[in-house]
Design an enzyme around this catalytic site. Structure first.
Site, PDB file in Angstrom:
ATOM      1  N   GLY A 122      -0.634  -0.246  -9.500  1.00  0.00           N
ATOM      2  CA  GLY A 122      -0.785   0.232  -8.367  1.00  0.00           C
ATOM      3  C   GLY A 122      -0.882   0.464  -6.597  1.00  0.00           C
ATOM      4  CE1 TYR A 144     -13.031  -7.534  -7.212  1.00  0.00           C
ATOM      5  CE2 TYR A 144     -14.278  -7.466  -5.201  1.00  0.00           C
ATOM      6  CZ  TYR A 144     -12.611  -7.744  -5.964  1.00  0.00           C
ATOM      7  OH  TYR A 144     -11.549  -7.127  -5.516  1.00  0.00           O
ATOM      8  CE  LYS A 163     -10.327  -9.505  -8.108  1.00  0.00           C
ATOM      9  NZ  LYS A 163      -9.312  -9.513  -8.671  1.00  0.00           N
ATOM     10  CG  PHE A 204     -10.593 -10.243   5.833  1.00  0.00           C
ATOM     11  CD1 PHE A 204      -9.135 -12.088   4.673  1.00  0.00           C
ATOM     12  CD2 PHE A 204     -11.090 -10.279   5.040  1.00  0.00           C
ATOM     13  CE1 PHE A 204     -10.376 -12.561   4.517  1.00  0.00           C
ATOM     14  CE2 PHE A 204     -12.015 -11.962   5.723  1.00  0.00           C
ATOM     15  CZ  PHE A 204     -11.739 -13.298   5.610  1.00  0.00           C
ATOM     16  CB  VAL A 255     -21.080   7.046   9.648  1.00  0.00           C
ATOM     17  CG1 VAL A 255     -20.950   5.005   9.934  1.00  0.00           C
ATOM     18  CG2 VAL A 255     -20.229   7.887  10.057  1.00  0.00           C
ATOM     19  CG  PHE A 256     -21.774   3.945   3.739  1.00  0.00           C
ATOM     20  CD1 PHE A 256     -22.743   5.519   2.892  1.00  0.00           C
ATOM     21  CD2 PHE A 256     -21.147   3.884   3.164  1.00  0.00           C
ATOM     22  CE1 PHE A 256     -21.576   5.955   2.091  1.00  0.00           C
ATOM     23  CE2 PHE A 256     -20.652   4.715   1.870  1.00  0.00           C
ATOM     24  CZ  PHE A 256     -20.546   5.525   1.616  1.00  0.00           C
TER      25      PHE A 256
HETATM   26  N1  UFG Z   1     -17.609   2.999   4.792  1.00  0.00           N
HETATM   27  C1  UFG Z   1     -18.635   4.035   5.417  1.00  0.00           C
HETATM   28  N2  UFG Z   1     -18.484   5.521   4.559  1.00  0.00           N
HETATM   29  C2  UFG Z   1     -17.638   5.782   3.276  1.00  0.00           C
HETATM   30  C3  UFG Z   1     -16.795   4.610   2.582  1.00  0.00           C
HETATM   31  C4  UFG Z   1     -16.717   2.942   3.785  1.00  0.00           C
HETATM   32  O1  UFG Z   1     -19.379   4.175   6.402  1.00  0.00           O
HETATM   33  O2  UFG Z   1     -17.635   6.539   2.836  1.00  0.00           O
HETATM   34  C5  UFG Z   1     -18.601   2.548   5.876  1.00  0.00           C
HETATM   35  C6  UFG Z   1     -19.172   0.755   5.052  1.00  0.00           C
HETATM   36  O3  UFG Z   1     -20.296   0.792   5.303  1.00  0.00           O
HETATM   37  C7  UFG Z   1     -18.065  -0.615   5.581  1.00  0.00           C
HETATM   38  C8  UFG Z   1     -17.001   0.123   5.820  1.00  0.00           C
HETATM   39  O4  UFG Z   1     -17.027   1.013   6.334  1.00  0.00           O
HETATM   40  O5  UFG Z   1     -19.065  -0.622   6.672  1.00  0.00           O
HETATM   41  C9  UFG Z   1     -15.556  -0.409   4.832  1.00  0.00           C
HETATM   42  O6  UFG Z   1     -15.709   0.003   3.870  1.00  0.00           O
HETATM   43  P1  UFG Z   1     -14.752  -0.181   3.055  1.00  0.00           P
HETATM   44  O7  UFG Z   1     -16.137   0.283   1.141  1.00  0.00           O
HETATM   45  O8  UFG Z   1     -13.985   0.640   2.869  1.00  0.00           O
HETATM   46  O9  UFG Z   1     -14.367  -1.677   2.576  1.00  0.00           O
HETATM   47  P2  UFG Z   1     -15.731  -2.811   2.004  1.00  0.00           P
HETATM   48  O10 UFG Z   1     -15.554  -4.010   2.777  1.00  0.00           O
HETATM   49  O11 UFG Z   1     -16.863  -2.351   1.227  1.00  0.00           O
HETATM   50  O12 UFG Z   1     -14.681  -4.216   0.428  1.00  0.00           O
HETATM   51  C10 UFG Z   1     -13.621  -3.706   0.435  1.00  0.00           C
HETATM   52  C11 UFG Z   1     -12.886  -3.674  -0.907  1.00  0.00           C
HETATM   53  C12 UFG Z   1     -13.405  -4.591  -1.878  1.00  0.00           C
HETATM   54  C13 UFG Z   1     -13.141  -6.049  -1.318  1.00  0.00           C
HETATM   55  C14 UFG Z   1     -13.638  -6.244   0.223  1.00  0.00           C
HETATM   56  C15 UFG Z   1     -13.127  -7.153   1.300  1.00  0.00           C
HETATM   57  O13 UFG Z   1     -13.392  -2.061  -1.816  1.00  0.00           O
HETATM   58  O14 UFG Z   1     -12.700  -4.864  -2.616  1.00  0.00           O
HETATM   59  O15 UFG Z   1     -12.835  -5.172   1.215  1.00  0.00           O
HETATM   60  O16 UFG Z   1     -13.654  -7.067   1.977  1.00  0.00           O
HETATM   61  F1  UFG Z   1     -13.558  -7.289  -1.836  1.00  0.00           F
END
Ligand code: UFG
Length: 341
Positions: free
Chosen positions: A10, A148, A152, A177, A216-217
């Site tokens: 992976g 998920y 963990k 992170f 952008v969410f």
């Molecule tokens: N985001 C967007 N648009 C997208 C994808 C993400 O705006 O298309 C934003 C999210 O709202 C967030 C940031 O970008 O603010 C990061 O989002 P990610 O999905 O890249 O990452 P997350 O922080 O949600 O989660 C990731 C992994 C998890 C892990 C976590 C640990 O997906 O498995 O980091 O902090 F647990």
């Protein structure tokens, strides 16, 4: 050391195997290629020439992985194999608990049968849930929200009990992170199946034209520019944390937990701006509603890893975005359609 790596094909696994082989360790990989690619391992071989054996097997197949462990006789195990999409885990909780929890139990049985007493486990910062304070340190309360994250937390608990049950066992739970970036060679990197859930692979696909814009969410968070802030860590730094953890596991006993990040948070807008700079044009975005389950901000206090493992992140934002673009532009379809495939 002889290191058994589950999920070694992976994204984080391949980068870790490159670092392990570079440091003179011997590696045996177990992967079912559900979300990893044999091509990725061919590339790992091309980058390093250390001893690496590969077994296509599912960690839940206790009989099979026990035989592999008994033959290989690992000094330590690094356990990456698992499912990792937060959103998907709410749709398929049984699958998540089965692969992540039952898979880890199966692995521990194989370790016991081969007298291996050291494990480094892929945990996640998501175990902390809504922050009570930031940066999170390892003493921050655990409040998993998704199946998920719960899976963990359960495995961390199992490992705590397993490590306490017999002298000389060590279990290191590494709470990652946000891993991003790719190997500087551009030969290995993140290759998600389907539409990427995560920010960086999504941005990379907007840059190649595979997706038309980044959504952008939410830009109404209580952060400096209204978008979510995360502690992004370069995957090569993360890989090196595992090598440091192996030494720590050899020098200690019992269970320990470490945050693995940089301590520096960046917003979605900052990541978008940095990536646009590297690509050389302003990548299109659209502001949409918040994504369910997202917190405004996450960042890590990583002082414990520095003090006890002598590890800290060294690569910064430019290294992260440049290496992603280097990988994605050379491999616009990831491992598909390349080399042997
Ligand atoms: N985001 C967007 N648009 C997208 C994808 C993400 O705006 O298309 C934003 C999210 O709202 C967030 C940031 O970008 O603010 C990061 O989002 P990610 O999905 O890249 O990452 P997350 O922080 O949600 O989660 C990731 C992994 C998890 C892990 C976590 C640990 O997906 O498995 O980091 O902090 F647990």
């Amino acid at each position: 050391m002889r290191v058994l790596v589950t999920g070694g094909a992976g994204y984080i696994g391949t980068h870790t195997v490159v670092e392990l082989l570079g440091q003179g360790h011997e590696v045996a990989i177990i992967d079912n290629f559900d979300n990893g690619s044999p091509v990725a391992l061919d590339r790992v071989r091309e980058l390093t020439n250390g001893p690496m054996e590969v077994h296509e097997a599912d960690v839940r197949d206790t009989g099979r992985i026990t035989r592999i462990a008994q033959d290989f006789r690992p000094d330590a195990v690094i356990h990456f194999a698992g499912l990792k999409a937060v959103g998907e885990s709410t749709q398929k909780p049984v699958e998540y608990y089965d692969v992540n929890v039952a898979g880890s139990l199966s692995l521990l049985r194989a370790m016991e049968a081969s007298d291996c007493g050291r494990i480094i486990f892929s945990s996640t910062a998501t175990v902390y849930g809504e922050p009570e304070y930031l940066p999170y340190d390892e003493a921050h309360p655990i409040r998993p929200i998704s199946p998920y994250a719960h899976s963990k937390v359960m495995v961390e608990q199992v490992l705590n009990d397993w490590a306490a049950a017999s002298d000389g066992r060590a279990a290191l739970n590494l709470r990652y992170f946000n891993p991003v970036g790719a190997h500087p060679s551009g030969r290995i990197g993140e290759d998600p199946n389907g539409v990427p859930n995560n920010l960086m692979p999504f941005l990379a696909q907007v840059a190649t034209g595979a997706r038309d814009r980044l959504r952008v969410f939410g830009e109404d968070y209580d952060t400096r520019d209204g978008t979510g802030i995360r502690d992004y860590i370069h995957v090569v730094d993360l890989a090196r944390a595992h090598v440091a953890a192996l030494d720590r596991a050899a020098a200690t006993s019992g269970a320990e937990v470490y945050n693995i990040g940089t301590g520096q948070g960046y917003s979605v807008r900052e990541m978008h701006a940095a990536f646009s700079r590297v690509v050389g044009r302003d990548l299109p975005i659209e502001i949409v509603a918040r994504r369910a389950g997202d917190v405004a901000e996450m960042s890590a206090d990583c002082s414990l890893a520095r003090e006890r493992m002598g590890w800290q992140a060294r690569l910064g934002l430019d290294d992260m975005v440049e290496s992603v673009w280097n990988w994605q532009s050379a491999n616009p379809h990831g491992y598909r359609g390349s080399d042997a495939e």
